[in-house]
Write an enzyme that holds these catalytic residues in place. Structure first.
Site, PDB file in Angstrom:
ATOM      1  N   GLY A   8      64.104  89.897 -26.054  1.00  0.00           N
ATOM      2  CA  GLY A   8      64.713  88.846 -26.884  1.00  0.00           C
ATOM      3  C   GLY A   8      63.704  87.743 -27.183  1.00  0.00           C
ATOM      4  CB  SER A  10      62.438  87.817 -32.232  1.00  0.00           C
ATOM      5  OG  SER A  10      63.821  87.969 -31.977  1.00  0.00           O
ATOM      6  CG  ASP A  59      70.698  97.815 -27.732  1.00  0.00           C
ATOM      7  OD1 ASP A  59      70.750  96.942 -26.840  1.00  0.00           O
ATOM      8  OD2 ASP A  59      71.712  98.319 -28.260  1.00  0.00           O
ATOM      9  CB  VAL A  60      67.761  95.075 -23.328  1.00  0.00           C
ATOM     10  CG1 VAL A  60      66.412  94.537 -23.769  1.00  0.00           C
ATOM     11  CG2 VAL A  60      68.870  94.085 -23.600  1.00  0.00           C
ATOM     12  CG  ASN A  88      65.038  85.305 -23.293  1.00  0.00           C
ATOM     13  OD1 ASN A  88      65.510  84.226 -22.949  1.00  0.00           O
ATOM     14  ND2 ASN A  88      65.034  85.701 -24.564  1.00  0.00           N
ATOM     15  CB  SER A 140      73.429  81.146 -17.773  1.00  0.00           C
ATOM     16  OG  SER A 140      74.284  80.122 -18.212  1.00  0.00           O
ATOM     17  CE1 TYR A 153      75.454  84.428 -21.630  1.00  0.00           C
ATOM     18  CE2 TYR A 153      75.841  82.707 -20.008  1.00  0.00           C
ATOM     19  CZ  TYR A 153      75.049  83.263 -20.982  1.00  0.00           C
ATOM     20  OH  TYR A 153      73.852  82.682 -21.311  1.00  0.00           O
ATOM     21  CB  ALA A 155      80.585  88.618 -13.880  1.00  0.00           C
TER      22      ALA A 155
HETATM   23  P1  NDP Z   1      69.465  83.574 -29.142  1.00  0.00           P
HETATM   24  O1  NDP Z   1      70.783  84.127 -29.531  1.00  0.00           O
HETATM   25  O2  NDP Z   1      68.915  82.376 -29.857  1.00  0.00           O
HETATM   26  O3  NDP Z   1      68.351  84.747 -29.199  1.00  0.00           O
HETATM   27  C1  NDP Z   1      68.647  85.956 -28.591  1.00  0.00           C
HETATM   28  C2  NDP Z   1      67.426  86.855 -28.589  1.00  0.00           C
HETATM   29  O4  NDP Z   1      67.780  88.043 -27.853  1.00  0.00           O
HETATM   30  C3  NDP Z   1      67.011  87.322 -29.961  1.00  0.00           C
HETATM   31  O5  NDP Z   1      65.617  87.546 -29.954  1.00  0.00           O
HETATM   32  C4  NDP Z   1      67.767  88.652 -30.101  1.00  0.00           C
HETATM   33  O6  NDP Z   1      67.171  89.575 -31.003  1.00  0.00           O
HETATM   34  C5  NDP Z   1      67.635  89.177 -28.687  1.00  0.00           C
HETATM   35  N1  NDP Z   1      68.662  90.161 -28.309  1.00  0.00           N
HETATM   36  C6  NDP Z   1      70.000  90.022 -28.308  1.00  0.00           C
HETATM   37  N2  NDP Z   1      70.586  91.166 -27.901  1.00  0.00           N
HETATM   38  C7  NDP Z   1      69.586  92.044 -27.650  1.00  0.00           C
HETATM   39  C8  NDP Z   1      69.537  93.394 -27.226  1.00  0.00           C
HETATM   40  N3  NDP Z   1      70.653  94.088 -26.963  1.00  0.00           N
HETATM   41  N4  NDP Z   1      68.319  93.986 -27.089  1.00  0.00           N
HETATM   42  C9  NDP Z   1      67.175  93.303 -27.355  1.00  0.00           C
HETATM   43  N5  NDP Z   1      67.158  92.021 -27.753  1.00  0.00           N
HETATM   44  C10 NDP Z   1      68.348  91.399 -27.901  1.00  0.00           C
HETATM   45  O7  NDP Z   1      69.574  83.268 -27.575  1.00  0.00           O
HETATM   46  P2  NDP Z   1      68.965  82.068 -26.686  1.00  0.00           P
HETATM   47  O8  NDP Z   1      67.529  81.913 -26.990  1.00  0.00           O
HETATM   48  O9  NDP Z   1      69.870  80.917 -26.753  1.00  0.00           O
HETATM   49  O10 NDP Z   1      69.160  82.695 -25.222  1.00  0.00           O
HETATM   50  C11 NDP Z   1      68.153  83.441 -24.555  1.00  0.00           C
HETATM   51  C12 NDP Z   1      68.659  83.789 -23.176  1.00  0.00           C
HETATM   52  O11 NDP Z   1      68.962  82.609 -22.447  1.00  0.00           O
HETATM   53  C13 NDP Z   1      69.961  84.619 -23.217  1.00  0.00           C
HETATM   54  O12 NDP Z   1      69.953  85.543 -22.166  1.00  0.00           O
HETATM   55  C14 NDP Z   1      71.021  83.558 -22.965  1.00  0.00           C
HETATM   56  O13 NDP Z   1      72.180  84.109 -22.421  1.00  0.00           O
HETATM   57  C15 NDP Z   1      70.296  82.639 -21.995  1.00  0.00           C
HETATM   58  N6  NDP Z   1      70.833  81.299 -21.953  1.00  0.00           N
HETATM   59  C16 NDP Z   1      70.940  80.548 -23.091  1.00  0.00           C
HETATM   60  C17 NDP Z   1      71.444  79.270 -23.020  1.00  0.00           C
HETATM   61  C18 NDP Z   1      71.581  78.398 -24.229  1.00  0.00           C
HETATM   62  O14 NDP Z   1      72.187  77.331 -24.095  1.00  0.00           O
HETATM   63  N7  NDP Z   1      71.051  78.764 -25.373  1.00  0.00           N
HETATM   64  C19 NDP Z   1      71.898  78.710 -21.747  1.00  0.00           C
HETATM   65  C20 NDP Z   1      71.720  79.576 -20.624  1.00  0.00           C
HETATM   66  C21 NDP Z   1      71.216  80.818 -20.736  1.00  0.00           C
HETATM   67  P3  NDP Z   1      67.605  89.606 -32.601  1.00  0.00           P
HETATM   68  O15 NDP Z   1      66.954  88.399 -33.218  1.00  0.00           O
HETATM   69  O16 NDP Z   1      67.075  90.875 -33.116  1.00  0.00           O
HETATM   70  O17 NDP Z   1      69.090  89.487 -32.615  1.00  0.00           O
END
Ligand code: NDP
Length: 242
Positions: A8, A10, A59-60, A88, A140, A153, A155
């Site tokens: 993730g 990007s 896709d993870v 991430n 998180s 989430y 869990a």
């Molecule tokens: P975003 O939604 O902004 O970005 C998500 C990223 O993950 C994108 O690059 C997306 O790719 C990628 N992604 C989503 N699903 C998959 C998948 N199945 N396989 C591969 N890549 C995937 O998320 P955030 O930057 O906000 O969050 C990043 C991490 O931090 C997450 O795990 C989130 O749960 C955690 N987090 C976020 C918080 C927040 O407040 N933002 C708080 C606490 C934790 P694509 O662009 O192709 O969709």
């Protein structure tokens, strides 16, 4: 050469982590699911730091996709080593548990928890052979406190924290550290549907965090300076929960 793989990577927090690790001199493997344009932007920003950036979409939540992508990367890079893995990638599918659908539960688990397991198992084999490595799991505050509407989430994140602590003990003697970073509310696409004005009243620092503020903690854990820290969780949450 040493690479860092950021799932993730990007957008949002993942992109900021890619840039932080690029600034430390790592070549970066940027994983993402489907948004090609965001991935290309991230690649250009990483390359502007003077290191290599490989886009590796998979896709993870799919063990077969992880296997195929990482095997393919290894074949193309026989002499390179993934020294840092940042798990991430994550999604939210919020709902009250009483109303929660099977796919809302399963999709969140498959991405955060199974994604962590399958990606880490693959990458860990070379780290064990090389007797060095850094694994950093983005979890998180929701996994520490539990948040209403996020049983799935919370869990998945609590489970990754447990796995972080267990794996840290398994691989410590091989000089591999395993830690987690637990962000609070961070301003990214994932939180754009939330009412920032209402929520920031609950945050002692009085604002949402930036992706870079999470990335700094990841950079520290990836560095040599953090070699005696393992099995721990660093919160980056503006004092929301301590
Ligand atoms: P975003 O939604 O902004 O970005 C998500 C990223 O993950 C994108 O690059 C997306 O790719 C990628 N992604 C989503 N699903 C998959 C998948 N199945 N396989 C591969 N890549 C995937 O998320 P955030 O930057 O906000 O969050 C990043 C991490 O931090 C997450 O795990 C989130 O749960 C955690 N987090 C976020 C918080 C927040 O407040 N933002 C708080 C606490 C934790 P694509 O662009 O192709 O969709």
């Amino acid at each position: 050469m040493n690479y860092a793989l950021v799932t993730g990577g990007s957008r949002g927090i993942g992109r900021a982590i890619c840039l932080e690790l690029a600034g430390m001199g790592y070549n970066i493997i940027i994983n993402y699911a489907s948004n090609q344009q965001a991935a290309q932007e991230a690649k250009a920003l990483v390359e502007a730091k003077g290191v290599k950036a490989d886009l590796l979409p998979f896709d993870v939540s799919s063990p077969a996709a992880i296997e195929a992508a990482l095997d393919g990367w290894k074949e193309a890079h026989p002499d390179d080593f993934i020294a840092v893995l940042v798990n991430n990638a994550g999604i939210r599918r919020d709902n009250m548990l009483v109303l929660m659908q099977d796919d809302e539960w399963n999709d969140v688990m498959a991405t955060a928890l199974n994604g962590f397991f399958h990606t880490t198992r693959h990458v860990l084999k070379s780290m064990v052979r090389k007797r060095t490595g850094r694994i950093i799991n983005i979890v998180s505050v929701s996994g520490l406190t539990g948040l209403a509407g996020q049983a799935n989430y919370s869990a998945s994140r609590a489970a990754v924290i447990g796995a972080t602590k267990a794996l840290a003990k398994e691989v410590a003697a091989r000089r591999i550290t395993v830690n987690a970073v637990a962000p609070g509310y961070i301003d990214t696409d994932m939180t754009h549907d939330l009412d920032q004005a209402a929520l920031k009243g609950q945050i002692p620092v009085g604002r949402f965090g930036t992706p870079e503020e999470v990335a700094y903690a990841v950079g520290f854990l990836a560095s040599e300076r953090a070699s005696y820290i393992t099995g721990d969780v660093i919160s980056v949450n503006g004092g929301l929960y301590t």
